[in-house]
Design a protein around this motif. Structure first.
Motif, PDB file in Angstrom:
ATOM      1  N   LEU A  11     -79.962 -27.935  81.207  1.00 24.30           N
ATOM      2  CA  LEU A  11     -79.098 -28.028  80.033  1.00 24.30           C
ATOM      3  C   LEU A  11     -77.913 -28.895  80.435  1.00 24.30           C
ATOM      4  N   LEU A  12     -77.751 -30.036  79.806  1.00 28.69           N
ATOM      5  CA  LEU A  12     -76.708 -30.986  80.185  1.00 28.69           C
ATOM      6  C   LEU A  12     -75.494 -30.818  79.282  1.00 28.69           C
ATOM      7  N   LEU A  13     -74.367 -30.497  79.901  1.00 27.82           N
ATOM      8  CA  LEU A  13     -73.100 -30.348  79.186  1.00 27.82           C
ATOM      9  C   LEU A  13     -72.260 -31.583  79.473  1.00 27.82           C
ATOM     10  N   SER A  14     -71.956 -32.333  78.427  1.00 25.11           N
ATOM     11  CA  SER A  14     -71.270 -33.604  78.648  1.00 25.11           C
ATOM     12  C   SER A  14     -70.001 -33.685  77.824  1.00 25.11           C
ATOM     13  N   SER A  15     -69.044 -34.409  78.353  1.00 27.39           N
ATOM     14  CA  SER A  15     -67.801 -34.724  77.674  1.00 27.39           C
ATOM     15  C   SER A  15     -67.581 -36.221  77.836  1.00 27.39           C
ATOM     16  N   ALA A  16     -67.048 -36.857  76.799  1.00 33.34           N
ATOM     17  CA  ALA A  16     -66.901 -38.314  76.803  1.00 33.34           C
ATOM     18  C   ALA A  16     -66.183 -38.793  78.058  1.00 33.34           C
ATOM     19  N   GLY A  17     -66.795 -39.753  78.734  1.00 35.29           N
ATOM     20  CA  GLY A  17     -66.181 -40.320  79.921  1.00 35.29           C
ATOM     21  C   GLY A  17     -66.427 -39.539  81.194  1.00 35.29           C
ATOM     22  N   GLN A  18     -67.159 -38.409  81.113  1.00 39.63           N
ATOM     23  CA  GLN A  18     -67.419 -37.566  82.275  1.00 39.63           C
ATOM     24  C   GLN A  18     -68.916 -37.556  82.585  1.00 39.63           C
ATOM     25  N   GLU A  19     -69.244 -37.377  83.854  1.00 37.41           N
ATOM     26  CA  GLU A  19     -70.639 -37.211  84.235  1.00 37.41           C
ATOM     27  C   GLU A  19     -71.152 -35.869  83.711  1.00 37.41           C
ATOM     28  N   PRO A  20     -72.338 -35.826  83.083  1.00 41.36           N
ATOM     29  CA  PRO A  20     -72.835 -34.560  82.526  1.00 41.36           C
ATOM     30  C   PRO A  20     -72.932 -33.466  83.593  1.00 41.36           C
ATOM     31  N   GLY A  66     -73.035  -4.039  76.494  1.00 44.24           N
ATOM     32  CA  GLY A  66     -73.247  -5.214  77.316  1.00 44.24           C
ATOM     33  C   GLY A  66     -72.217  -5.337  78.423  1.00 44.24           C
ATOM     34  N   ASN A  67     -72.608  -6.067  79.452  1.00 40.16           N
ATOM     35  CA  ASN A  67     -71.717  -6.349  80.574  1.00 40.16           C
ATOM     36  C   ASN A  67     -71.795  -7.835  80.923  1.00 40.16           C
ATOM     37  N   LEU A  68     -70.652  -8.387  81.273  1.00 40.57           N
ATOM     38  CA  LEU A  68     -70.570  -9.788  81.676  1.00 40.57           C
ATOM     39  C   LEU A  68     -69.873  -9.858  83.021  1.00 40.57           C
ATOM     40  N   ASP A  69     -70.386 -10.700  83.886  1.00 39.73           N
ATOM     41  CA  ASP A  69     -69.776 -10.948  85.186  1.00 39.73           C
ATOM     42  C   ASP A  69     -69.899 -12.453  85.449  1.00 39.73           C
ATOM     43  N   ALA A  70     -68.757 -13.143  85.551  1.00 45.90           N
ATOM     44  CA  ALA A  70     -68.788 -14.602  85.636  1.00 45.90           C
ATOM     45  C   ALA A  70     -67.947 -15.117  86.791  1.00 45.90           C
ATOM     46  N   HIS A  71     -68.451 -16.166  87.411  1.00 43.91           N
ATOM     47  CA  HIS A  71     -67.732 -16.915  88.446  1.00 43.91           C
ATOM     48  C   HIS A  71     -67.883 -18.387  88.076  1.00 43.91           C
ATOM     49  N   ILE A  72     -66.799 -18.985  87.552  1.00 45.58           N
ATOM     50  CA  ILE A  72     -66.876 -20.344  87.010  1.00 45.58           C
ATOM     51  C   ILE A  72     -65.999 -21.257  87.854  1.00 45.58           C
ATOM     52  N   ALA A  73     -66.612 -22.234  88.481  1.00 48.28           N
ATOM     53  CA  ALA A  73     -65.894 -23.164  89.347  1.00 48.28           C
ATOM     54  C   ALA A  73     -64.955 -24.037  88.525  1.00 48.28           C
ATOM     55  N   LEU A  74     -63.730 -24.217  89.021  1.00 46.31           N
ATOM     56  CA  LEU A  74     -62.778 -25.075  88.321  1.00 46.31           C
ATOM     57  C   LEU A  74     -63.277 -26.514  88.260  1.00 46.31           C
ATOM     58  N   SER A  75     -64.052 -26.923  89.262  1.00 45.37           N
ATOM     59  CA  SER A  75     -64.619 -28.275  89.238  1.00 45.37           C
ATOM     60  C   SER A  75     -65.576 -28.443  88.067  1.00 45.37           C
ATOM     61  N   ASP A  76     -66.315 -27.373  87.708  1.00 48.67           N
ATOM     62  CA  ASP A  76     -67.214 -27.444  86.557  1.00 48.67           C
ATOM     63  C   ASP A  76     -66.435 -27.526  85.249  1.00 48.67           C
ATOM     64  N   ILE A  77     -65.324 -26.770  85.173  1.00 48.16           N
ATOM     65  CA  ILE A  77     -64.493 -26.826  83.968  1.00 48.16           C
ATOM     66  C   ILE A  77     -63.967 -28.233  83.759  1.00 48.16           C
ATOM     67  N   GLN A  78     -63.538 -28.877  84.842  1.00 48.86           N
ATOM     68  CA  GLN A  78     -63.022 -30.234  84.731  1.00 48.86           C
ATOM     69  C   GLN A  78     -64.125 -31.224  84.359  1.00 48.86           C
ATOM     70  N   ALA A  80     -66.864 -30.643  82.648  1.00 51.58           N
ATOM     71  CA  ALA A  80     -67.386 -30.436  81.300  1.00 51.58           C
ATOM     72  C   ALA A  80     -66.335 -30.640  80.224  1.00 51.58           C
ATOM     73  N   SER A  81     -65.098 -30.979  80.619  1.00 45.81           N
ATOM     74  CA  SER A  81     -64.021 -31.152  79.643  1.00 45.81           C
ATOM     75  C   SER A  81     -63.076 -32.226  80.142  1.00 45.81           C
ATOM     76  N   HIS A  82     -62.024 -32.455  79.379  1.00 47.24           N
ATOM     77  CA  HIS A  82     -60.989 -33.410  79.782  1.00 47.24           C
ATOM     78  C   HIS A  82     -59.796 -32.691  80.410  1.00 47.24           C
ATOM     79  N   PHE A  83     -59.977 -31.417  80.771  1.00 48.54           N
ATOM     80  CA  PHE A  83     -58.894 -30.633  81.341  1.00 48.54           C
ATOM     81  C   PHE A  83     -58.763 -30.966  82.819  1.00 48.54           C
ATOM     82  N   SER A  84     -57.573 -31.419  83.240  1.00 46.50           N
ATOM     83  CA  SER A  84     -57.369 -31.867  84.608  1.00 46.50           C
ATOM     84  C   SER A  84     -56.576 -30.840  85.399  1.00 46.50           C
ATOM     85  N   LEU A  85     -57.081 -30.496  86.578  1.00 47.96           N
ATOM     86  CA  LEU A  85     -56.420 -29.551  87.474  1.00 47.96           C
ATOM     87  C   LEU A  85     -56.363 -30.152  88.875  1.00 47.96           C
ATOM     88  N   ASP A  86     -55.314 -29.796  89.612  1.00 44.73           N
ATOM     89  CA  ASP A  86     -55.180 -30.231  90.997  1.00 44.73           C
ATOM     90  C   ASP A  86     -55.578 -29.072  91.903  1.00 44.73           C
TER      91      ASP A  86
END
Length: 395
Positions: A11-20, A66-78, A80-86
């Motif tokens: 499943l490819l998640l893409s944002s304009a100007g970013q690698e999927p 239901g139960n949810l347990d998530a570990h989401i890498a900040l690199s993935d957030i960046q 898949a979006s235009h949100f920039s973090l250092d």
């Protein structure tokens, strides 16, 4: 009994100007006589994973858990979006962790626990989102580690310290809610260029609904003084602040904002009010009034005075009402509009009153003025016109 599964890869998640961003979905489903189970569901990337379990029971009167347990890498957030973090600095958080447990039936929705963690910053919530006998209510606790957040967001002010918010959120719909609680900020520090301000503290009741956010009864302490009062933001645009200022030391203020020591001593107190419209262009919708008095101190050269100033955002002007500064042998009276024309009247019987000012400008201690009065009086009336960066003096 039926067992099946749904798999999507990739499943490819893409944002304009970013690698999927490549993700995969695995949804195993078990169908029983009166139950649908979701066991071991998983959405993942190379660096992130979201695990889900849940069940739909009793089709005549459905109950969902239901139960949810998530570990989401900040690199993935960046990616898949235009949100920039250092995240390049040592000790930077690398992922956002989340967990939640929820139960629903025809009359209630309840979160037994929900938690969101980013490094030292944490948000927790629990309680009924919907109840058969009353409106929904969540107990909310938020802890913000400003040093981490500031570095992640590349804030130039370099904030540090901790902010805690705790309270109850009550709501009957997304557009009808009320949050009541408290905000407590401790040991806040900010740095911008040569300006460093440390040891700031804020405590206040906090109330928010769709129409207004209010900090009524806030107390801000720092730089040796405190500010108390009420602040409100209505409809997300109209700002109103009414405050009392007390105990601010002039030497400490000068050192904090200029990085230099000054040998004048006095304490600043009075009132400050602000009105503003956040949707107006720039500062055109803002106005402020300050009525401050200076009480002389017992160290260095004592300074007294009164400052009466109005800021008018519509024409970007600071209007000085009748104001003065008093030194042991001198008095300066001023009024006018800063950056346009200020009328000044100075009377001095000893110019050594201005030695601390001379030292402030040169950075070296001064022992005498270039000019002495020898028992005379200096009486100067002048007008200062033009911008503050290049003023014109006439008198």
């Amino acid at each position: 009994q039926y067992r099946g599964e749904l798999n999507i890869d990739p499943l490819l998640l893409s944002s304009a100007g970013q690698e999927p961003l490549r993700a995969s979905i695995h949804l195993p489903v078990v169908l029983l006589k009166d139950e649908v189970d979701l066991r071991g569901a998983r959405i993942s990337t190379v660096n992130s994973v979201i695990n889900l379990t849940g069940a739909l029971q009793n089709m005549k009167s459905p109950q969902i858990s239901g139960n949810l347990d998530a570990h989401i890498a900040l690199s993935d957030i960046q990616q898949a979006s235009h949100f920039s973090l250092d995240t390049s600095w040592k000790g930077a958080p690398s992922a956002l962790d989340a967990s939640a447990a929820i139960h629903m039936d025809e009359q209630t929705i309840r979160i037994s626990t929900a938690q969101l963690t980013l490094g030292k910053t944490k948000l927790t919530a629990s309680g009924p989102l919907k109840s058969a006998t009353s409106e929904g209510s969540l107990k909310v606790n938020l802890h913000i580690a400003l040093d981490e957040v500031g570095k992640l967001l590349r804030l130039s002010a370099q904030p540090s310290g901790n902010v805690d918010v705790a309270g109850d959120a009550r709501f009957s719909s997304s557009s009808d809610y009320l949050f009541t609680g408290n905000i407590d900020a401790r040991k806040i520090s900010v740095r911008e260029g040569k300006t460093a301000i440390n040891g700031l503290n804020l405590s206040s009741p906090l109330q928010a609904d769709p129409r207004k956010i209010a900090l009524n009864g806030f107390r801000f302490a720092g730089l040796g003084g405190e500010i108390t009062g009420n602040a409100q933001l209505e409809q997300g645009e109209r700002l109103q602040l009414e405050s009392r200022v007390s105990g601010f030391s002039i030497p400490r203020l000068t050192a904090s904002f200029t990085g230099q020591q000054v040998n004048y001593d006095g304490t600043l107190s009075g009132s400050v009010t602000v009105q503003g419209n956040l949707k107006s262009a720039g500062t055109t919708g803002f106005a402020a009034q300050a009525h401050l008095g200076i009480t002389p101190g017992g160290h260095g050269v004592p300074i007294s005075g009164a400052i009466n100033a109005d800021y008018q955002g519509r024409n970007n002007a600071v209007v000085l009402g009748k104001s003065y500064l008093g030194l042991p042998h001198s008095r300066l009276d001023i009024s006018g509009v800063l950056g346009r024309q200020v009328d000044a009247h100075l009377v001095s019987r000893n110019l050594n009153d201005f030695l601390p000012m001379l030292a402030l400008g040169s950075g070296k201690p001064a022992t005498s003025m270039p000019v002495t009065l020898s028992g005379g009086i200096a009486d100067i009336t002048a007008s200062v016109t033009g911008p503050l960066s290049s003023p014109n003096l006439a008198g």
